[in-house]
Design a protein around this motif. Structure first.
Motif, mmCIF file in Angstrom:
data_model
loop_
_atom_site.group_PDB
_atom_site.id
_atom_site.type_symbol
_atom_site.label_atom_id
_atom_site.label_comp_id
_atom_site.label_asym_id
_atom_site.label_seq_id
_atom_site.Cartn_x
_atom_site.Cartn_y
_atom_site.Cartn_z
ATOM 1 N N SER A 1 -93.877 41.010 -40.765
ATOM 2 C CA SER A 1 -92.517 40.941 -41.285
ATOM 3 C C SER A 1 -91.881 42.313 -41.126
ATOM 4 C CB SER A 1 -92.517 40.536 -42.764
ATOM 5 O OG SER A 1 -92.960 41.604 -43.574
ATOM 6 N N GLU A 2 -90.622 42.405 -41.495
ATOM 7 C CA GLU A 2 -89.921 43.683 -41.435
ATOM 8 C C GLU A 2 -89.947 44.415 -42.771
ATOM 9 O OE1 GLU A 2 -86.032 43.012 -39.858
ATOM 10 O OE2 GLU A 2 -86.790 42.375 -37.895
ATOM 11 N N ASN A 3 -90.739 43.924 -43.684
ATOM 12 C CA ASN A 3 -90.843 44.567 -44.988
ATOM 13 C C ASN A 3 -91.632 45.866 -44.890
ATOM 14 O OD1 ASN A 3 -89.522 42.368 -46.161
ATOM 15 N ND2 ASN A 3 -91.443 41.267 -46.485
ATOM 16 N N VAL A 4 -91.296 46.811 -45.735
ATOM 17 C CA VAL A 4 -92.057 48.054 -45.835
ATOM 18 C C VAL A 4 -92.550 48.211 -47.264
ATOM 19 C CG1 VAL A 4 -90.721 49.116 -43.986
ATOM 20 C CG2 VAL A 4 -90.059 49.512 -46.352
ATOM 21 N N GLY A 5 -93.653 48.926 -47.405
ATOM 22 C CA GLY A 5 -94.240 49.132 -48.724
ATOM 23 C C GLY A 5 -93.690 50.370 -49.402
ATOM 24 N N ALA A 6 -94.293 50.696 -50.526
ATOM 25 C CA ALA A 6 -93.871 51.862 -51.302
ATOM 26 C C ALA A 6 -94.216 53.148 -50.558
ATOM 27 C CB ALA A 6 -94.543 51.849 -52.673
ATOM 28 N N ALA A 7 -93.271 54.059 -50.492
ATOM 29 C CA ALA A 7 -93.489 55.338 -49.828
ATOM 30 C C ALA A 7 -94.264 56.275 -50.747
ATOM 31 C CB ALA A 7 -92.159 55.963 -49.442
ATOM 32 N N LYS A 8 -95.145 57.066 -50.136
ATOM 33 C CA LYS A 8 -95.936 58.034 -50.887
ATOM 34 C C LYS A 8 -95.882 59.380 -50.177
ATOM 35 C CE LYS A 8 -100.556 58.801 -52.861
ATOM 36 N NZ LYS A 8 -101.928 58.240 -53.030
ATOM 37 N N ALA A 9 -95.735 60.444 -50.949
ATOM 38 C CA ALA A 9 -95.611 61.785 -50.388
ATOM 39 C C ALA A 9 -96.926 62.545 -50.476
ATOM 40 C CB ALA A 9 -94.524 62.566 -51.119
ATOM 41 N N TYR A 10 -97.182 63.384 -49.467
ATOM 42 C CA TYR A 10 -98.391 64.198 -49.389
ATOM 43 C C TYR A 10 -98.007 65.645 -49.088
ATOM 44 C CZ TYR A 10 -100.715 59.692 -49.001
ATOM 45 O OH TYR A 10 -101.150 58.407 -49.237
ATOM 46 N N TYR A 11 -98.833 66.569 -49.561
ATOM 47 C CA TYR A 11 -98.749 68.006 -49.252
ATOM 48 C C TYR A 11 -97.418 68.614 -49.720
ATOM 49 C CZ TYR A 11 -101.675 65.646 -45.747
ATOM 50 O OH TYR A 11 -102.539 64.806 -45.093
ATOM 51 N N ILE A 12 -96.899 68.171 -50.834
ATOM 52 C CA ILE A 12 -95.573 68.610 -51.284
ATOM 53 C C ILE A 12 -95.566 70.129 -51.462
ATOM 54 C CG2 ILE A 12 -93.835 68.425 -53.101
ATOM 55 C CD1 ILE A 12 -94.904 65.598 -53.664
ATOM 56 N N GLY A 13 -94.764 70.800 -50.669
ATOM 57 C CA GLY A 13 -94.589 72.241 -50.770
ATOM 58 C C GLY A 13 -95.743 73.076 -50.254
ATOM 59 N N GLU A 14 -96.805 72.455 -49.757
ATOM 60 C CA GLU A 14 -97.993 73.224 -49.367
ATOM 61 C C GLU A 14 -97.826 73.966 -48.047
ATOM 62 O OE1 GLU A 14 -101.911 71.502 -49.850
ATOM 63 O OE2 GLU A 14 -101.046 69.825 -50.958
ATOM 64 N N TYR A 15 -97.089 73.380 -47.111
ATOM 65 C CA TYR A 15 -97.015 73.950 -45.761
ATOM 66 C C TYR A 15 -95.590 74.276 -45.331
ATOM 67 C CZ TYR A 15 -101.665 71.957 -45.864
ATOM 68 O OH TYR A 15 -102.948 71.632 -46.236
ATOM 69 N N GLY A 16 -94.632 74.067 -46.207
ATOM 70 C CA GLY A 16 -93.251 74.364 -45.867
ATOM 71 C C GLY A 16 -92.580 73.226 -45.132
ATOM 72 N N ARG A 17 -91.685 73.579 -44.220
ATOM 73 C CA ARG A 17 -90.844 72.619 -43.515
ATOM 74 C C ARG A 17 -91.644 71.927 -42.407
ATOM 75 N NH1 ARG A 17 -85.422 73.396 -43.585
ATOM 76 N NH2 ARG A 17 -85.179 73.429 -41.323
ATOM 77 N N LEU A 18 -91.778 70.624 -42.508
ATOM 78 C CA LEU A 18 -92.567 69.856 -41.551
ATOM 79 C C LEU A 18 -91.637 69.210 -40.534
ATOM 80 C CD1 LEU A 18 -95.159 68.204 -43.962
ATOM 81 C CD2 LEU A 18 -95.263 70.414 -42.789
ATOM 82 N N ARG A 19 -91.841 69.508 -39.258
ATOM 83 C CA ARG A 19 -90.894 69.109 -38.212
ATOM 84 C C ARG A 19 -91.348 67.890 -37.413
ATOM 85 N NH1 ARG A 19 -85.665 70.054 -36.812
ATOM 86 N NH2 ARG A 19 -86.001 72.168 -37.609
ATOM 87 N N SER A 20 -92.458 68.011 -36.716
ATOM 88 C CA SER A 20 -92.911 66.938 -35.831
ATOM 89 C C SER A 20 -94.218 66.363 -36.333
ATOM 90 C CB SER A 20 -93.106 67.451 -34.392
ATOM 91 O OG SER A 20 -91.866 67.705 -33.781
ATOM 92 N N VAL A 21 -94.356 65.063 -36.194
ATOM 93 C CA VAL A 21 -95.622 64.398 -36.468
ATOM 94 C C VAL A 21 -95.869 63.442 -35.310
ATOM 95 C CG1 VAL A 21 -94.463 62.691 -37.955
ATOM 96 C CG2 VAL A 21 -96.928 63.029 -38.134
ATOM 97 N N THR A 22 -97.065 63.525 -34.738
ATOM 98 C CA THR A 22 -97.367 62.815 -33.499
ATOM 99 C C THR A 22 -98.751 62.187 -33.590
ATOM 100 O OG1 THR A 22 -96.164 64.576 -32.342
ATOM 101 C CG2 THR A 22 -97.397 63.027 -30.986
ATOM 102 N N THR A 23 -98.869 60.965 -33.118
ATOM 103 C CA THR A 23 -100.167 60.300 -33.089
ATOM 104 C C THR A 23 -101.029 60.864 -31.969
ATOM 105 O OG1 THR A 23 -99.112 58.268 -33.891
ATOM 106 C CG2 THR A 23 -101.309 58.065 -32.945
ATOM 107 N N VAL A 24 -102.274 61.184 -32.270
ATOM 108 C CA VAL A 24 -103.218 61.670 -31.268
ATOM 109 C C VAL A 24 -103.777 60.459 -30.509
ATOM 110 C CG1 VAL A 24 -105.352 62.933 -30.864
ATOM 111 C CG2 VAL A 24 -103.791 63.651 -32.699
ATOM 112 N N PRO A 25 -103.644 60.411 -29.180
ATOM 113 C CA PRO A 25 -104.126 59.249 -28.425
ATOM 114 C C PRO A 25 -105.616 59.003 -28.642
ATOM 115 C CG PRO A 25 -102.744 60.634 -27.049
ATOM 116 C CD PRO A 25 -102.979 61.390 -28.311
ATOM 117 N N GLY A 26 -105.967 57.745 -28.866
ATOM 118 C CA GLY A 26 -107.363 57.366 -28.977
ATOM 119 C C GLY A 26 -108.045 57.796 -30.252
ATOM 120 N N ALA A 27 -107.283 58.236 -31.236
ATOM 121 C CA ALA A 27 -107.885 58.709 -32.488
ATOM 122 C C ALA A 27 -106.992 58.335 -33.650
ATOM 123 C CB ALA A 27 -108.094 60.225 -32.450
ATOM 124 N N LYS A 28 -107.592 58.160 -34.808
ATOM 125 C CA LYS A 28 -106.815 57.944 -36.036
ATOM 126 C C LYS A 28 -106.518 59.310 -36.644
ATOM 127 C CE LYS A 28 -108.012 54.625 -38.800
ATOM 128 N NZ LYS A 28 -108.817 53.688 -39.630
#
Length: 374
Positions: free
Chosen positions: A319-346
């Motif tokens: 379906s097009e439903n989304v679940g509850a959003a959860k935040a991680y690393y709040i304030g630990e690393y500063g401004r987070l710009r890019s997030v990319t999936t590593v091919p062939g790995a979780k």
């Protein structure tokens, strides 16, 4: 808006791990009770959450875009304000400069060398695509990376309106083999609703820079009504997810569809106006100001700049439903710009851009992290 430092020049789609569907024939009316009671495969466990980040690479100055080579051995990374493109091995030990993108310039804000996308057929054509600011506006260009050097600069789409802020800039290849690009409204709000303007849009083009066949308005425009979108990622079902900066109230995660109108400037966040497509999730701008997104293991991950956190938003394959959003690393690393999936790995790669005006850190202070999932 997301402000950045002023410098003079040169001072996949993400994959969702889908559960296997096991088809079995149910017991017939003549089956023995033991057959009806036997164990069938259990449903898959819930998607895993992100673990503790570890540093992959240091010494960066506003690393904006990341795109992996098809075999997953290395990623190409752009630095926004110095127009440099780097190759970084998967373990981070081999970091080498490939070159700079010609005719690039900054805007004293959010423009410069932004997104990068490696051609899925890179093994045969060695093509790499970039989005950057030039004299006449923002451009999408193609270059050749043969495994050694970056050459053969060729502009494909020029004259996307630029401004100090709201330049968009993300690139991603879709499962259809076409290139998708985000563009901001260039601080000219009405352009986002103009179907004949390239600004405030998600664009879809062929590898040689023509409007992709089947685009809803017969031009480059795939969707409209965007303010400053900087995130694009496809899920395992081929759906396109996009993250977008709001103005002063609501940031957005959108499910991008051809011909969709996502509201700006008529709407910020959800609204009840006919013809407008509402976001799947919103946040106060202080908690997000999102840039890159990636999809892995049944969730969208969204990097937040002002919010200085990584958001995880579960999505459904059915379906097009989304679940509850959860935040991680709040304030630990500063401004987070890019997030990319590593091919062939979780795993994810997650980059910071603290070496800009809002981050307030010196050049070379940004990092790239590895984040395990599950």
């Amino acid at each position: 808006m997301e402000k950045a430092r002023t410098l003079t020049p040169l001072a996949a789609a993400g994959a969702v791990a889908a559960a296997s569907l096991i088809l079995t024939t149910g017991p017939s009316a003549h089956s023995a009770p033991a057959d009806r009671d036997r164990d069938y495969p259990a449903p898959p466990a819930a998607a895993g959450e992100p673990g503790r980040p570890t540093t992959v690479s240091t010494g960066w100055t506003v690393p904006w875009g990341t795109s992996w080579l098809p075999d997953g051995s290395a990623a190409l990374v752009t630095e926004r304000d110095d127009f440099r493109v780097w190759r970084v091995s998967k373990d981070g030990r081999d970091k080498r400069l490939l070159g700079t993108v010609p005719e690039s310039q900054t805007t004293g804000g959010e423009g410069g060398l932004m997104g990068i996308a490696v051609d899925p057929a890179w093994n045969t054509n060695h093509h790499v695509y970039v989005m950057h600011t030039a004299a006449e506006g923002n451009r999408i260009a193609r270059m050749t990376y043969d495994g050694t050097s970056l050459t053969g600069y060729k502009p494909l789409l020029k004259g996307i309106k630029k401004n100090r802020y709201h330049n968009g800039g993300r690139l991603a290849f879709g499962p259809d083999g076409h290139l998708y690009a985000t563009t901001g409204d260039a601080q000219d709000k009405p352009l986002a609703q103009d179907k004949n303007s390239l600004s405030g849009k998600v664009l879809r083009l062929t590898k040689d820079g023509r409007p992709a066949p089947g685009n809803p308005f017969g031009n480059y425009v795939y969707s409209l009504g965007h303010r400053n979108p900087q995130g694009l990622a496809f899920d395992a079902q081929g759906r396109l997810w996009g993250a977008e900066f709001g103005d002063s109230k609501q940031d957005e995660l959108n499910l991008i569809k051809p011909g969709g109108n996502y509201g700006w400037p008529t709407c910020e966040g959800a609204c009840d106006i006919a013809g407008m497509t509402n976001p799947k999730k919103t946040w106060p701008v202080s908690e997000a100001s999102p840039s890159g997104v990636a999809v892995v293991d049944g969730a969208v991950y969204m990097a937040a700049l002002r919010g200085k956190r990584l958001w995880r938003i579960p999505i459904s394959a059915d379906s097009e439903n989304v679940g509850a959003a959860k935040a991680y690393y709040i304030g630990e690393y500063g401004r987070l710009r890019s997030v990319t999936t590593v091919p062939g790995a979780k795993e994810l790669w997650l980059s910071t851009t603290n070496a800009d005006a809002n981050g307030g850190q010196p050049d070379g202070s940004d990092r790239i992290f590895r984040v395990p999932i599950g």
